[in-house]
Design a protein around this motif. Structure first.
Motif, mmCIF file in Angstrom:
data_model
loop_
_atom_site.group_PDB
_atom_site.id
_atom_site.type_symbol
_atom_site.label_atom_id
_atom_site.label_comp_id
_atom_site.label_asym_id
_atom_site.label_seq_id
_atom_site.Cartn_x
_atom_site.Cartn_y
_atom_site.Cartn_z
ATOM 1 N N PRO A 51 0.837 -1.208 0.000
ATOM 2 C CA PRO A 51 0.000 0.000 0.000
ATOM 3 C C PRO A 51 0.868 1.253 0.000
ATOM 4 N N ARG A 52 0.462 2.232 -0.786
ATOM 5 C CA ARG A 52 1.192 3.498 -0.852
ATOM 6 C C ARG A 52 0.420 4.545 -0.057
ATOM 7 N N ILE A 53 1.021 4.997 1.023
ATOM 8 C CA ILE A 53 0.373 5.975 1.900
ATOM 9 C C ILE A 53 0.775 7.376 1.445
ATOM 10 N N ARG A 54 -0.205 8.148 1.011
ATOM 11 C CA ARG A 54 0.069 9.504 0.539
ATOM 12 C C ARG A 54 -0.078 10.499 1.680
ATOM 13 N N THR A 55 0.931 11.328 1.837
ATOM 14 C CA THR A 55 0.886 12.375 2.860
ATOM 15 C C THR A 55 0.722 13.754 2.232
ATOM 16 N N THR A 56 0.484 13.792 0.920
ATOM 17 C CA THR A 56 0.296 15.055 0.217
ATOM 18 C C THR A 56 -0.596 14.830 -0.993
ATOM 19 N N THR A 57 -1.216 15.907 -1.473
ATOM 20 C CA THR A 57 -2.037 15.829 -2.688
ATOM 21 C C THR A 57 -1.229 16.185 -3.924
ATOM 22 N N TYR A 58 0.066 16.481 -3.751
ATOM 23 C CA TYR A 58 0.936 16.899 -4.850
ATOM 24 C C TYR A 58 0.408 18.156 -5.541
ATOM 25 N N GLY A 59 -0.369 18.939 -4.822
ATOM 26 C CA GLY A 59 -0.899 20.177 -5.383
ATOM 27 C C GLY A 59 -2.049 19.988 -6.338
ATOM 28 N N LEU A 60 -2.586 18.760 -6.433
ATOM 29 C CA LEU A 60 -3.693 18.487 -7.346
ATOM 30 C C LEU A 60 -5.010 18.823 -6.666
ATOM 31 N N THR A 61 -6.015 19.176 -7.484
ATOM 32 C CA THR A 61 -7.314 19.553 -6.924
ATOM 33 C C THR A 61 -8.016 18.371 -6.294
ATOM 34 N N SER A 62 -7.755 17.177 -6.824
ATOM 35 C CA SER A 62 -8.359 15.969 -6.268
ATOM 36 C C SER A 62 -7.296 15.202 -5.509
ATOM 37 N N GLU A 63 -7.719 14.536 -4.444
ATOM 38 C CA GLU A 63 -6.767 13.760 -3.665
ATOM 39 C C GLU A 63 -6.339 12.495 -4.379
ATOM 40 N N GLY A 64 -7.061 12.139 -5.437
ATOM 41 C CA GLY A 64 -6.697 10.948 -6.181
ATOM 42 C C GLY A 64 -6.817 9.693 -5.338
ATOM 43 N N ASP A 65 -5.999 8.734 -5.656
ATOM 44 C CA ASP A 65 -6.051 7.457 -4.956
ATOM 45 C C ASP A 65 -4.640 7.048 -4.582
ATOM 46 N N ALA A 66 -4.412 6.825 -3.288
ATOM 47 C CA ALA A 66 -3.069 6.421 -2.860
ATOM 48 C C ALA A 66 -2.669 5.107 -3.510
ATOM 49 N N GLY A 67 -3.635 4.168 -3.595
ATOM 50 C CA GLY A 67 -3.402 2.921 -4.308
ATOM 51 C C GLY A 67 -2.260 2.106 -3.729
ATOM 52 N N ALA A 68 -1.609 1.366 -4.608
ATOM 53 C CA ALA A 68 -0.498 0.503 -4.216
ATOM 54 C C ALA A 68 0.646 0.704 -5.189
ATOM 55 N N GLU A 69 1.840 0.443 -4.711
ATOM 56 C CA GLU A 69 3.010 0.555 -5.575
ATOM 57 C C GLU A 69 3.512 -0.841 -5.913
ATOM 58 N N LEU A 70 3.962 -0.990 -7.136
ATOM 59 C CA LEU A 70 4.515 -2.261 -7.587
ATOM 60 C C LEU A 70 6.011 -2.272 -7.294
ATOM 61 N N ALA A 71 6.510 -3.405 -6.872
ATOM 62 C CA ALA A 71 7.939 -3.533 -6.574
ATOM 63 C C ALA A 71 8.485 -4.789 -7.230
ATOM 64 N N PHE A 72 9.677 -4.658 -7.777
ATOM 65 C CA PHE A 72 10.392 -5.809 -8.330
ATOM 66 C C PHE A 72 11.642 -6.014 -7.482
ATOM 67 N N ASP A 73 11.730 -7.183 -6.844
ATOM 68 C CA ASP A 73 12.823 -7.469 -5.918
ATOM 69 C C ASP A 73 13.814 -8.444 -6.534
ATOM 70 N N VAL A 74 15.089 -8.146 -6.346
ATOM 71 C CA VAL A 74 16.167 -9.077 -6.687
ATOM 72 C C VAL A 74 16.881 -9.399 -5.379
ATOM 73 N N VAL A 75 16.691 -10.618 -4.895
ATOM 74 C CA VAL A 75 17.279 -11.032 -3.621
ATOM 75 C C VAL A 75 18.651 -11.642 -3.899
ATOM 76 N N ILE A 76 19.674 -11.115 -3.236
ATOM 77 C CA ILE A 76 21.047 -11.545 -3.492
ATOM 78 C C ILE A 76 21.719 -11.962 -2.186
ATOM 79 N N ASN A 77 22.532 -13.001 -2.269
ATOM 80 C CA ASN A 77 23.332 -13.468 -1.136
ATOM 81 C C ASN A 77 24.801 -13.151 -1.404
ATOM 82 N N ARG A 78 25.465 -12.630 -0.400
ATOM 83 C CA ARG A 78 26.874 -12.284 -0.575
ATOM 84 C C ARG A 78 27.720 -13.555 -0.658
#
Length: 672
Positions: free
Chosen positions: A518-545
């Motif tokens: 979940p993406r928690i928005r703490t600002t409206t980015y100056g837009l007239t509508s608050e829009g939708d915080a929605g969710a962010e997509l993440a691509f993970d590469v897990v590496i072992n040393r």
């Protein structure tokens, strides 16, 4: 006293060993039962879908057989069948030569689905379907019953499909067939929805051994068996195999799909079932008990020499005890190394198309409940070509990111994405492709991405490089989901999304995976509508040393310093009392060598907390100081008789056991 403690330790070790074996057996049994149940459930779902398809094709055949076989009636019934069956990629009739019209050798009208539209073809004008041993035509006419064909590239669809054919009769005589095609994409969706999580994957093989659905379908030619030892007759069979996709030792469960005689297989990785937190802790408990018991046993053996001076058995016992401690440290190292990274409670990990489907449904329900509107989903893919760790918290990456926009997404919605963690980026549109259903846009990305790596367990650390992706339109309800259809295999162990020649010096890639938080928005980015915080997509590469480099650059100098300190202690005798100053000078030199080595470590690997390997330096500092103080006692004979006894034999004897015991305790506290 030591004997009683040794007996208690042996009993405790035995109890912990039995408990661990039982827990391991239970974990494996639960995992196997889950995989078997999923195989059985999925086989039932596939069977139901195929029978529904059979009913649709048989219904068309029945309607034609009873309602007339003129062209207008034929086309009306075919159209009704394709309209009522979304899974049907195409449907048609094919008459035997001269059976439809004595003046017309072949007649085979066909309706093909193209997106939301349906187009008509005449197969008889495209090819001679009576030639070439086509299963969908020859099979039912020869056997006298409806049947499924083996998977093949359908000439009418230009894609691999399976066809179900029912007899077309006139006066009780078979004059042709009604055949409906189901795209393997439909079958793939059902098979990939089998919920085995990160522990395996599923596949489907036809009765004749043809690959119908498999994560590595492109690697298997049609007609090739997935596993040479696979039995297609035994229902509910379980086999021990080595998975050809990942190389993991696995179990393979197979279930029959009754409607067709196909076999659904579920490959379950054995090792994954053992990598639970509870089992990890039990292994550490068992290791502690075993180490303590062996050390107590060695102490029991050395008990007769407690008040006698017998150097050889004492040194032999100390060597054995040190070896036990060293092996114990190595075992505790191996327990956490390579384990799966923990998943945050609010995070969704996508391991198959089923998890994407569940996430989409949950998101739609939540949006309807809170806003009364439905979000738009944009499948997004990532392909990383190169990755380089520039500094402890900066990673340079190059590769491609693409997005697929369905035709029903308004043009007003921006096309693009944002990399919120990139401090320096170059994003260039590389290609754009359109189909009847969607538009795909791909960008070439070159960026430096900030990461919050935790080096506390260095050099046994595991890092997860995360590429966070937002949609560029912050004022609309757009949800990014992984475009899993773009990858051959989407299991984390298959390292999807990485170039085949991907190299990251000093690291081994453990897994790749998509996730959503979940993406928690703490600002409206100056837009007239608050829009939708929605969710962010993440691509993970897990590496072992890879620990070779840290061992050579850090542990080897420390080990050499430790042996040099030990050598200085060994020459501590009554005859060397005049060399105390020179010995102390050597200790001070070693002290500064260790300090410089630690400073170099901190320069290369920074962290807010103390690194695991830094405790080795602290132990060495303490060792050098104690060794220097012990050397001072040689200059003041008689003040510390219990230390000076037999030329400082006790400090020399306890040197390695004390150091290794301290490191063992530190290792246990760090990784427990």
């Amino acid at each position: 006293m030591v004997g009683a403690a040794c007996l208690v330790g042996a009993i405790t070790t035995a109890v912990l060993g039995v408990t661990y074996q039982r827990s391991l057996g239970q974990a494996v049994t639960v995992a196997r039962d889950h995989a078997r149940a999923e195989a059985d459930r999925a086989a039932g779902v596939i069977d139901s879908e195929l029978r529904r398809f059979e009913v649709a094709v048989t219904g068309v055949a029945t309607a034609i057989n009873s309602g007339g076989q003129d062209t207008e009636t034929l086309m009306a019934n075919l159209r009704q069948g394709v309209d009522r069956t979304p899974q049907m990629a195409g449907v048609g009739v094919a008459f035997r030569p001269l059976a439809h019209d004595p003046n017309l050798r072949l007649f085979a009208p066909y309706l093909r689905r193209r997106g939301d539209a349906v187009e008509q073809l005449q197969l008889d004008t495209l090819f001679d379907y009576t030639q070439g041993n086509r299963d969908w035509f020859e099979g039912p006419l020869k056997s006298g019953r409806a049947m499924w064909s083996e998977p093949a590239v359908a000439e009418t669809l230009g894609a691999t499909a399976v066809e179900y054919s029912a007899l077309l009769t006139r006066g009780g005589t078979a004059v042709g067939v009604v055949h409906g095609a189901m795209s393997l994409t439909e079958v793939n969706d059902i098979v990939s929805a089998v919920d085995v999580g990160e522990f395996g994957y599923s596949f489907l093989v036809s009765q004749g051994g043809f690959v119908i659905s498999h994560p590595f379908a492109d690697e298997y030619a049609l007609g090739m068996r997935v596993f040479t030892g696979m039995s297609l007759q035994d229902r509910g069979s379980v086999e021990d195999v080595t998975d050809p996709v990942t190389g993991e030792p696995s179990w393979m469960f197979t279930e029959l799909v009754p409607a067709t005689g196909w076999r659904l297989g579920v490959v379950f990785f054995k090792d994954q079932a053992e990598r639970t937190e509870a089992l990890r802790r039990q292994r550490i408990h068992l290791a502690i008990a075993l180490i303590a018991t062996l050390c107590l046993f060695i102490a029991l053996v050395l008990e007769p020499y407690r008040y006698t001076y017998a150097p050889f058995p004492l040194w032999l016992g100390v060597g054995a005890g040190s070896l036990v401690l060293l092996l114990g440290i190595a075992f505790i190292w191996a327990v956490p190394y390579g384990n799966n990274p923990p998943t945050r409670e609010t995070e969704t990990t996508f391991v198959d198309t089923g998890s994407v489907r569940r996430f989409s449904l949950d998101t739609m329900r939540g949006s309807l409940a809170s806003k009364g509107t439905l979000p738009s989903f944009v499948p997004t893919g990532v392909f990383i070509q190169t990755m380089e760790i520039l500094s402890p918290n900066n990673v340079a990456v190059t590769g491609y990111v693409w997005q697929r926009y369905a035709r029903n997404i308004p043009k007003e919605v921006a096309r693009g994405f944002v990399l919120p963690d990139a401090s320096d980026r170059e994003i260039t549109e590389a290609y754009r492709s359109s189909t009847a259903d969607a538009e795909t846009i791909g960008w070439y990305v070159k960026a430096t991405v900030r990461q919050k790596f935790d080096y506390a367990n260095y050099p046994l650390d595991q890092q997860a490089f995360r590429l966070r992706i937002w949609h560029s339109d912050l004022n609309r309800s757009i949800v990014l989901v992984p475009d899993l259809e773009a990858y051959k295999i989407i299991h984390p162990l298959a390292r999807a999304g990485l170039d085949g020649n991907f190299v990251l010096p000093g690291w081994a890639v453990s897994r790749t995976q998509f996730g959503s938080t979940p993406r928690i928005r703490t600002t409206t980015y100056g837009l007239t509508s608050e829009g939708d915080a929605g969710a962010e997509l993440a691509f993970d590469v897990v590496i072992n040393r890879r620990i070779i480099e840290p061992m050579l650059s850090n542990l080897l100098p420390l080990t050499v310093s430790g042996f040099m300190v030990f050598a200085l202690l060994l020459i501590l005798k009554e005859s060397t009392r005049g060399n105390v100053v020179q010995t102390l000078s050597a200790f001070s030199g070693l002290f500064f060598v260790v300090i410089l080595s630690q400073l170099d470590l901190r320069r290369r690997v920074s962290g807010a907390s103390i690194l695991y390997i830094e405790y080795y330096y602290f132990v060495m500092y303490f060792t050098i100081v104690v060794a220097a103080l012990t050397t001072l006692t040689n200059g003041y004979p008689g003040l510390f008789p219990w230390i000076e006894r037999r030329e400082h034999f006790l400090p020399k004897l306890l040197y390695w056991p004390v150091i290794l015991a301290a490191i063992a305790v530190i290792t246990l506290v760090t990784f427990y």
